[in-house]
Motif scaffolding. Sequence first.
Motif, PDB file in Angstrom:
ATOM      1  N   PRO A  81      -2.802  64.041  -1.234  1.00 57.99           N
ATOM      2  CA  PRO A  81      -2.483  64.166   0.194  1.00 57.99           C
ATOM      3  C   PRO A  81      -3.056  65.444   0.792  1.00 57.99           C
ATOM      4  O   PRO A  81      -3.108  66.489   0.138  1.00 57.99           O
ATOM      5  CB  PRO A  81      -0.947  64.183   0.212  1.00 57.99           C
ATOM      6  CG  PRO A  81      -0.532  63.612  -1.107  1.00 57.99           C
ATOM      7  CD  PRO A  81      -1.599  64.001  -2.081  1.00 57.99           C
ATOM      8  N   THR A  82      -3.505  65.340   2.037  1.00 53.91           N
ATOM      9  CA  THR A  82      -3.990  66.497   2.788  1.00 53.91           C
ATOM     10  C   THR A  82      -3.160  66.635   4.061  1.00 53.91           C
ATOM     11  O   THR A  82      -2.255  65.837   4.314  1.00 53.91           O
ATOM     12  CB  THR A  82      -5.478  66.333   3.140  1.00 53.91           C
ATOM     13  OG1 THR A  82      -5.639  65.176   3.983  1.00 53.91           O
ATOM     14  CG2 THR A  82      -6.314  66.153   1.886  1.00 53.91           C
ATOM     15  N   SER A  83      -3.477  67.630   4.859  1.00 52.07           N
ATOM     16  CA  SER A  83      -2.709  67.860   6.084  1.00 52.07           C
ATOM     17  C   SER A  83      -2.875  66.725   7.084  1.00 52.07           C
ATOM     18  O   SER A  83      -1.992  66.479   7.905  1.00 52.07           O
ATOM     19  CB  SER A  83      -3.143  69.184   6.727  1.00 52.07           C
ATOM     20  OG  SER A  83      -4.539  69.165   7.004  1.00 52.07           O
ATOM     21  N   THR A  84      -3.996  66.010   7.019  1.00 57.55           N
ATOM     22  CA  THR A  84      -4.241  64.925   7.967  1.00 57.55           C
ATOM     23  C   THR A  84      -4.144  63.543   7.338  1.00 57.55           C
ATOM     24  O   THR A  84      -3.650  62.613   7.945  1.00 57.55           O
ATOM     25  CB  THR A  84      -5.633  65.081   8.608  1.00 57.55           C
ATOM     26  OG1 THR A  84      -6.625  65.125   7.570  1.00 57.55           O
ATOM     27  CG2 THR A  84      -5.696  66.356   9.433  1.00 57.55           C
ATOM     28  N   SER A  85      -4.619  63.395   6.095  1.00 53.22           N
ATOM     29  CA  SER A  85      -4.589  62.076   5.456  1.00 53.22           C
ATOM     30  C   SER A  85      -4.568  62.224   3.937  1.00 53.22           C
ATOM     31  O   SER A  85      -3.526  62.460   3.357  1.00 53.22           O
ATOM     32  CB  SER A  85      -5.794  61.243   5.901  1.00 53.22           C
ATOM     33  OG  SER A  85      -5.702  59.945   5.361  1.00 53.22           O
ATOM     34  N   THR A 133     -12.841  60.593   1.628  1.00 51.57           N
ATOM     35  CA  THR A 133     -11.740  61.125   2.429  1.00 51.57           C
ATOM     36  C   THR A 133     -11.144  59.997   3.262  1.00 51.57           C
ATOM     37  O   THR A 133     -11.871  59.304   3.988  1.00 51.57           O
ATOM     38  CB  THR A 133     -12.225  62.250   3.357  1.00 51.57           C
ATOM     39  OG1 THR A 133     -12.784  63.303   2.561  1.00 51.57           O
ATOM     40  CG2 THR A 133     -11.083  62.800   4.189  1.00 51.57           C
ATOM     41  N   GLU A 136      -7.624  59.415   9.252  1.00 47.74           N
ATOM     42  CA  GLU A 136      -6.287  59.544   9.809  1.00 47.74           C
ATOM     43  C   GLU A 136      -5.772  58.183  10.261  1.00 47.74           C
ATOM     44  O   GLU A 136      -6.535  57.306  10.660  1.00 47.74           O
ATOM     45  CB  GLU A 136      -6.300  60.510  10.994  1.00 47.74           C
ATOM     46  CG  GLU A 136      -6.690  61.934  10.620  1.00 47.74           C
ATOM     47  CD  GLU A 136      -6.619  62.862  11.819  1.00 47.74           C
ATOM     48  OE1 GLU A 136      -5.705  62.687  12.652  1.00 47.74           O
ATOM     49  OE2 GLU A 136      -7.476  63.749  11.929  1.00 47.74           O
TER      50      GLU A 136
END
Length: 339
Positions: A81-85, A133, A136
């Motif tokens: 997981p990342t801050s956006t997706s 990646t 979003e």
Amino acid sequence: MQSPMSIGSSAGRFPHNVQDETILEPSTNEELKELWKVVNGWRVSASEGRTFCLKMVSHAEEPIHVLSSSTQPFYTLKIIPTSTSGQLTLTRQDPSKTPTSASSSPKIRAPFLNAVTTKDKDKEKDTEVLSTTLEEYVRRLPPNDGLVALLYPRSASTMALNVASNPTRGDALSIIAAAERECARLVFDSDSSKYYLVHPALNHPFVVSISSSPAWSRVEYTLEHPELPRNVVKLTRDGAGMGWLEVDTSVAAKIDAHYVVDVAVTAVMLVCVEDEKSRNVERFDAPPPSLPPTSPRFSLPPLGSPRGKSKKDKKRERGGDQEYQDGGIRDGFRKSGKP
């Protein structure tokens, strides 16, 4: 290339009697050596192709999903997981190189343990085949294009980058075109609430059909295409976090793409993860095995057992019992009037 909606709603329906098919046993390492050749770009004929089955195990706390043979991992999908997706990575392990880790047992959780607790000398055996990646979530909503992820096989992208660094080659353009032909797009259509895999090698996109069976706590994710005789990939999930993924290489051979199996497997697994996330499906690890009973030779005696008492205690108890019995007899004589 046509719109995903151009293939109609019939492609989203589950094929007749597919739900009744028998779940295959996981393929052995020896059998997966043939699949290893296919996923590395080797083309098989329709007569040489066959169906392979991989067991799927998902970790209860981490976004890691493993597709394995009966003894060791083959595919490992990780979503960080990342801050956006999120960042997705798919790796493969050569079935001819058996892990030396102590966790290479064919038990239920062994495939996952192999993939996560692998030693450093085993990590070099893992081949990264795809990394992307995730877009979003807002991109799936109109008026956006619905893109979920761009699925570009690592072998194809590496080939394109190598040629781009040497543009003087006479076949540079054809090699780059061939590499781009391997790149697919996983999109979500908000009107039909379906996922589509748009692949340049086909005129129409795949549709990922989702069919659930609440009575059996089972969900099936099938990659369907109207121009193919059978399904390339089908994933069956149960309510315990387990699953089985079937890959038909004879059908994959009909698609003019060398790495279509890696792309198809990634797409179906990603749709499964997204679908379970939307349905708030929780996964739990199996409880640890119960400890075997302690040997009687070393077991503690139960409370009140004479075995746990000293000779003095035993003698005192025997004396007390005798006094109690004598006292009871004397009381009985007094009540009866006897001396």
